[in-house]
Write an enzyme that holds these catalytic residues in place. Structure first.
Site, PDB file in Angstrom:
ATOM      1  N   HIS A   1       0.814  -1.342   0.094  1.00 49.92           N
ATOM      2  CA  HIS A   1       0.023   0.121   0.175  1.00 49.92           C
ATOM      3  C   HIS A   1       0.680   1.080  -0.139  1.00 49.92           C
ATOM      4  O   HIS A   1       0.571   2.409  -0.832  1.00 49.92           O
ATOM      5  CB  HIS A   1      -0.837  -0.102   1.204  1.00 49.92           C
ATOM      6  CG  HIS A   1      -2.002   1.009   1.314  1.00 49.92           C
ATOM      7  ND1 HIS A   1      -1.716   2.220   2.230  1.00 49.92           N
ATOM      8  CD2 HIS A   1      -3.031   1.580   0.662  1.00 49.92           C
ATOM      9  CE1 HIS A   1      -2.709   3.218   1.919  1.00 49.92           C
ATOM     10  NE2 HIS A   1      -3.330   2.701   1.046  1.00 49.92           N
TER      11      HIS A   1
ATOM     12  N   HIS B   1      -5.027   6.486  -5.198  1.00 47.51           N
ATOM     13  CA  HIS B   1      -5.774   7.366  -4.496  1.00 47.51           C
ATOM     14  C   HIS B   1      -6.246   8.412  -5.384  1.00 47.51           C
ATOM     15  O   HIS B   1      -5.868   8.856  -6.298  1.00 47.51           O
ATOM     16  CB  HIS B   1      -5.225   8.047  -3.176  1.00 47.51           C
ATOM     17  CG  HIS B   1      -4.996   6.930  -2.356  1.00 47.51           C
ATOM     18  ND1 HIS B   1      -3.594   6.646  -1.595  1.00 47.51           N
ATOM     19  CD2 HIS B   1      -5.993   6.164  -1.545  1.00 47.51           C
ATOM     20  CE1 HIS B   1      -3.811   5.678  -0.836  1.00 47.51           C
ATOM     21  NE2 HIS B   1      -4.976   5.258  -0.830  1.00 47.51           N
TER      22      HIS B   1
ATOM     23  N   HIS C   1      -8.068  -1.173  -4.192  1.00 42.14           N
ATOM     24  CA  HIS C   1      -8.160  -1.436  -2.684  1.00 42.14           C
ATOM     25  C   HIS C   1      -8.900  -2.835  -2.494  1.00 42.14           C
ATOM     26  O   HIS C   1      -8.815  -3.691  -1.483  1.00 42.14           O
ATOM     27  CB  HIS C   1      -8.674  -0.568  -1.923  1.00 42.14           C
ATOM     28  CG  HIS C   1      -7.892   0.603  -1.633  1.00 42.14           C
ATOM     29  ND1 HIS C   1      -7.493   1.633  -2.550  1.00 42.14           N
ATOM     30  CD2 HIS C   1      -6.987   0.829  -0.496  1.00 42.14           C
ATOM     31  CE1 HIS C   1      -6.759   2.525  -1.905  1.00 42.14           C
ATOM     32  NE2 HIS C   1      -6.234   2.093  -0.862  1.00 42.14           N
TER      33      HIS C   1
ATOM     34  N   HIS D   1     -13.763   8.305   3.628  1.00 40.94           N
ATOM     35  CA  HIS D   1     -12.697   7.617   3.953  1.00 40.94           C
ATOM     36  C   HIS D   1     -11.556   8.331   4.526  1.00 40.94           C
ATOM     37  O   HIS D   1     -10.851   7.896   5.416  1.00 40.94           O
ATOM     38  CB  HIS D   1     -12.620   6.398   2.780  1.00 40.94           C
ATOM     39  CG  HIS D   1     -11.034   6.124   2.613  1.00 40.94           C
ATOM     40  ND1 HIS D   1     -10.358   6.922   1.747  1.00 40.94           N
ATOM     41  CD2 HIS D   1     -10.353   5.036   3.002  1.00 40.94           C
ATOM     42  CE1 HIS D   1      -9.070   6.240   1.676  1.00 40.94           C
ATOM     43  NE2 HIS D   1      -9.138   5.332   2.379  1.00 40.94           N
TER      44      HIS D   1
ATOM     45  N   HIS E   1      -9.543   7.928   8.189  1.00 42.02           N
ATOM     46  CA  HIS E   1      -8.170   7.674   8.313  1.00 42.02           C
ATOM     47  C   HIS E   1      -7.596   8.805   9.318  1.00 42.02           C
ATOM     48  O   HIS E   1      -7.103   8.538  10.220  1.00 42.02           O
ATOM     49  CB  HIS E   1      -7.239   7.807   7.142  1.00 42.02           C
ATOM     50  CG  HIS E   1      -7.206   6.561   6.097  1.00 42.02           C
ATOM     51  ND1 HIS E   1      -6.159   5.787   6.403  1.00 42.02           N
ATOM     52  CD2 HIS E   1      -7.859   6.192   5.111  1.00 42.02           C
ATOM     53  CE1 HIS E   1      -6.100   4.786   5.609  1.00 42.02           C
ATOM     54  NE2 HIS E   1      -7.496   4.883   4.834  1.00 42.02           N
TER      55      HIS E   1
ATOM     56  N   PHE F   1      -0.981   7.744   4.549  1.00 43.01           N
ATOM     57  CA  PHE F   1      -1.260   6.677   3.590  1.00 43.01           C
ATOM     58  C   PHE F   1       0.188   5.724   3.734  1.00 43.01           C
ATOM     59  O   PHE F   1       0.126   4.435   3.938  1.00 43.01           O
ATOM     60  CB  PHE F   1      -1.220   7.064   2.209  1.00 43.01           C
ATOM     61  CG  PHE F   1      -2.601   7.464   1.957  1.00 43.01           C
ATOM     62  CD1 PHE F   1      -3.863   6.959   2.407  1.00 43.01           C
ATOM     63  CD2 PHE F   1      -2.966   8.408   1.013  1.00 43.01           C
ATOM     64  CE1 PHE F   1      -5.136   7.379   2.115  1.00 43.01           C
ATOM     65  CE2 PHE F   1      -4.284   8.878   0.859  1.00 43.01           C
ATOM     66  CZ  PHE F   1      -5.270   8.229   1.462  1.00 43.01           C
TER      67      PHE F   1
ATOM     68  N   HIS G   1     -11.452  -0.686   5.074  1.00 41.45           N
ATOM     69  CA  HIS G   1     -11.507  -0.777   3.731  1.00 41.45           C
ATOM     70  C   HIS G   1     -12.524  -1.817   3.217  1.00 41.45           C
ATOM     71  O   HIS G   1     -12.992  -1.914   2.071  1.00 41.45           O
ATOM     72  CB  HIS G   1     -10.122  -1.056   2.982  1.00 41.45           C
ATOM     73  CG  HIS G   1      -9.433   0.233   2.635  1.00 41.45           C
ATOM     74  ND1 HIS G   1      -9.634   1.040   1.509  1.00 41.45           N
ATOM     75  CD2 HIS G   1      -8.710   1.110   3.348  1.00 41.45           C
ATOM     76  CE1 HIS G   1      -9.093   2.103   1.621  1.00 41.45           C
ATOM     77  NE2 HIS G   1      -8.541   2.227   2.607  1.00 41.45           N
TER      78      HIS G   1
HETATM   79 CU1  C2O Z   1      -5.141   3.457   0.316  1.00 39.41          CU
HETATM   80 CU2  C2O Z   1      -7.713   4.005   3.008  1.00 39.41          CU
HETATM   81  O1  C2O Z   1      -6.173   3.969   1.494  1.00 39.41           O
END
Ligand code: C2O
Length: 584
Positions: A172, A193, A202, A324, A328, A344, A357
């Site tokens: 990731h 992203h 994802h 989302h 985070h 990230f 996710h």
């Molecule tokens: Cu690649 Cu929640 O992120």
């Protein structure tokens, strides 16, 4: 709602329907073998008749293409980095992680191995894995034991093993940290992203992670749980993550957000003074709006098209991704460097990442089902976009977006659950229209503007009082373009629309919330690279216009309210965008 969730065809395995209630997702029994030849009509392959090749379009043969996707004739799908070439992964180690600068060293261990050629992934034939909400699995001690054991085993593997937990998190990290310049162009790194790649990438990432966990405990039915953050019963961080003795624990979080704190989709790095009920209602209304605006216009839900060699910062993220992003930020450390979830590069070092996710992925599945599994972008540059992952046998495999559209082919599904936000109509605001509370507003003009305080501008609509069929045909979308985040790091602003309180005047009340721009903090290297990039935000405003009852306004007042970060914007305008409602 439609129930084509998995669309079993005549030759498919005998999937069993649980007729879902009005607001429920369909579910399946877990003991069903997944067949490779499931009906794939919702997941077009290269030869599928419903897809139209970009080249056909160029020859004027295609009719469907480009309805909702900006077309770029020179582009191609995003391709994986050439990892067998030395230098394909390129991570600068400069960072603002003083104690652990190796956080950024996330290039895969096989980089530069000339003998390595990724193979095409063969989809598994295993029982259908059923992902359940965390508020349910928390009471299933047998499941929880398995889950914890699997994570523990993953963490115990040697750090050079591709299936090791940290190695997995680095996949990731590399895919989001400007690590893979496309054809050597550092201005066009591959990024997963803020574009139409976000959801499919994802989805695959979780698929492999889940299969690796299952293989570590010898259980091919093992499924990840999902953090059901769109349901009032699941809006807190689950206690499965907060026990310091559990392998699911992570030390780098904002512990003031531990239960019973309710997650805030509009998190600000400051806890807003709202009652739990008010916060829940705002979250539900935001989710509902995201679906309502996004259903006829996939780019608003999924994110904008991103093609080979294009700069990923120029595309607008979908609003599901924006929500989302806030999650985070809400989970990760409050302060710089915002480990782990808060940025990230380190996000996937926290097990909670996979819970978040799984829910994001479930919401995408739900979205697809509501659209009758209509393909979101009938565009080879989306369908053929290709990524590399490790499978559970540590082979490097290639996967395509087109193969991710059928979750039964990927052998997993989601347990039946509710979508409580579907009915969450926001309360009508009473507008403050007393003469003392209204201010003069002008059009945006040609100068760029600093967002050091809220700005309110008058924006002309392309057309007022549109008929029902006109609205079905085209959605009304607000663009905020040429956004620059001065230090390249974190930023947030919220956007509201209102009818003018009097001609050319805005009321003190911002009106209806329509969406947000949220950028996660980046490491200094990535921040430097993204410093002067001009970003774009697109938000749908059709439902706010209807619900606020200002469909007849010629111009609307747009309020852009900065929350953190130093941001300036270049312009604000409204466009009508063709929906794909009639493109079947
Ligand atoms: Cu690649 Cu929640 O992120």
């Amino acid at each position: 709602m439609s129930l084509y969730f998995l669309s079993p065809g005549p030759s498919a395995c005998p999937l069993e329907y649980h007729p879902a209630s009005k607001h429920a997702l369909p579910s399946r029994s877990s003991r069903i073998r997944c067949a490779l030849n499931n009906d794939e009509k919702q997941s077009p392959s290269s030869s599928s008749p419903i897809t139209v090749d970009r080249r056909d379009m160029l020859l004027g043969l295609g009719g469907l293409y480009g309805a909702t996707t900006g077309m770029n004739a020179r582009a191609d799908p995003i391709m994986p980095p050439d990892l067998n070439k030395a230098g394909a992964c390129n991570i600068a180690v400069e960072s603002n992680f003083p104690d652990k600068s190796d956080f950024l060293k996330c290039c895969p261990p096989y980089q530069g191995d000339e003998t390595l050629v990724p193979t095409d992934y063969t989809f598994p034939k295993t029982p259908l894995r059923v992902r359940r909400p965390i508020q349910e699995v928390v009471n299933d001690s047998e499941y929880m034991e398995k889950f914890k054991t699997a994570i523990q085993k993953m963490k115990a593997l040697p750090e050079t093993d591709p299936c090791n937990f940290i190695q997995q998190s680095k996949i990731h990290c590399a895919y989001c940290n400007e690590a893979y310049p496309q054809n050597g162009d550092v201005n066009a790194p591959i990024s997963v992203h803020a574009s139409w790649i976000f959801l499919p990438w994802h989805r695959y990432y979780l698929h492999f992670f889940e299969r690796i966990l299952g293989s570590l405990i010898g259980d091919d039915t093992f499924a990840l749980p999902y953090w059901n953050f769109d349901n009032p019963d699941g809006m807190t961080i689950s206690t499965i993550y907060t026990d310091p003795n559990s392998p699911l624990y992570d030390a780098y979080r904002n512990t003031s957000h531990y239960p019973p704190k309710i997650v805030d989709y509009k998190y600000n790095y400051v806890d807003r003074e709202l009652t739990d009920d008010a916060l829940i209602a705002e979250n539900l209304a935001y989710m509902r709006k995201t679906f309502k605006e996004g259903e006829p216009l996939p780019e608003l839900f999924m994110g904008d098209p991103l093609r080979a060699n294009e700069n990923p910062s120029l595309t607008s993220p979908g609003q599901l991704e924006v929500i989302h992003n806030s999650i985070h930020q809400w989970v990760g450390e409050r302060d710089v460097p915002h480990r782990d979830m808060g940025t990230f590069v380190t996000a996937a070092r926290d097990c909670i990442f996979y819970g978040v996710h799984a829910n994001v992925d479930r919401l995408w599945s739900f979205y697809r089902a509501r659209r009758g599994n209509r393909v979101e972008f009938n565009d080879r540059d989306w369908l053929d976009a290709t990524f590399v992952f490790y499978d559970e046998e540590r082979k490097v495999v290639k996967v395509k977006i087109s193969d991710s559209l059928n979750t039964s082919k990927m052998c997993y599904t989601y347990a039946e659950s509710t979508a409580p936000w579907l009915g969450a109509v926001p309360k009508k605001k009473t507008k403050a229209k007393t003469p003392g509370s209204i201010v003069q507003v002008n059009e945006f003009g040609s100068e760029r503007k600093e967002l050091d305080k809220p700005i309110q501008v008058l924006v002309k609509r392309p057309k007022k009082s549109r008929s029902k069929s006109e609205k079905e045909d085209e959605g009304e979308v607000l663009y905020i373009s040429d956004i620059i985040v001065a230090d390249g790091r974190k930023a947030r602003f919220d956007v509201y629309i209102n009818a003018p309180a009097a001609p050319g005047r805005a009321a003190a009340d911002y009106g209806e919330f329509v969406g947000s721009y949220v950028k996660l903090p980046e490491t200094s290297q990535a921040a430097k690279a993204s410093k002067d990039k001009k970003r774009l935000l697109k938000v749908g405003i059709s439902s706010a216009l209807e619900e606020g009852e200002f469909e007849d306004a010629e111009s609307i007042v747009v309020s852009i309210v900065p929350r953190f970060g130093s941001v300036s914007i270049g312009s604000v305008f409204i466009k009508l965008i063709k929906t794909d409602v009639n493109s079947v």
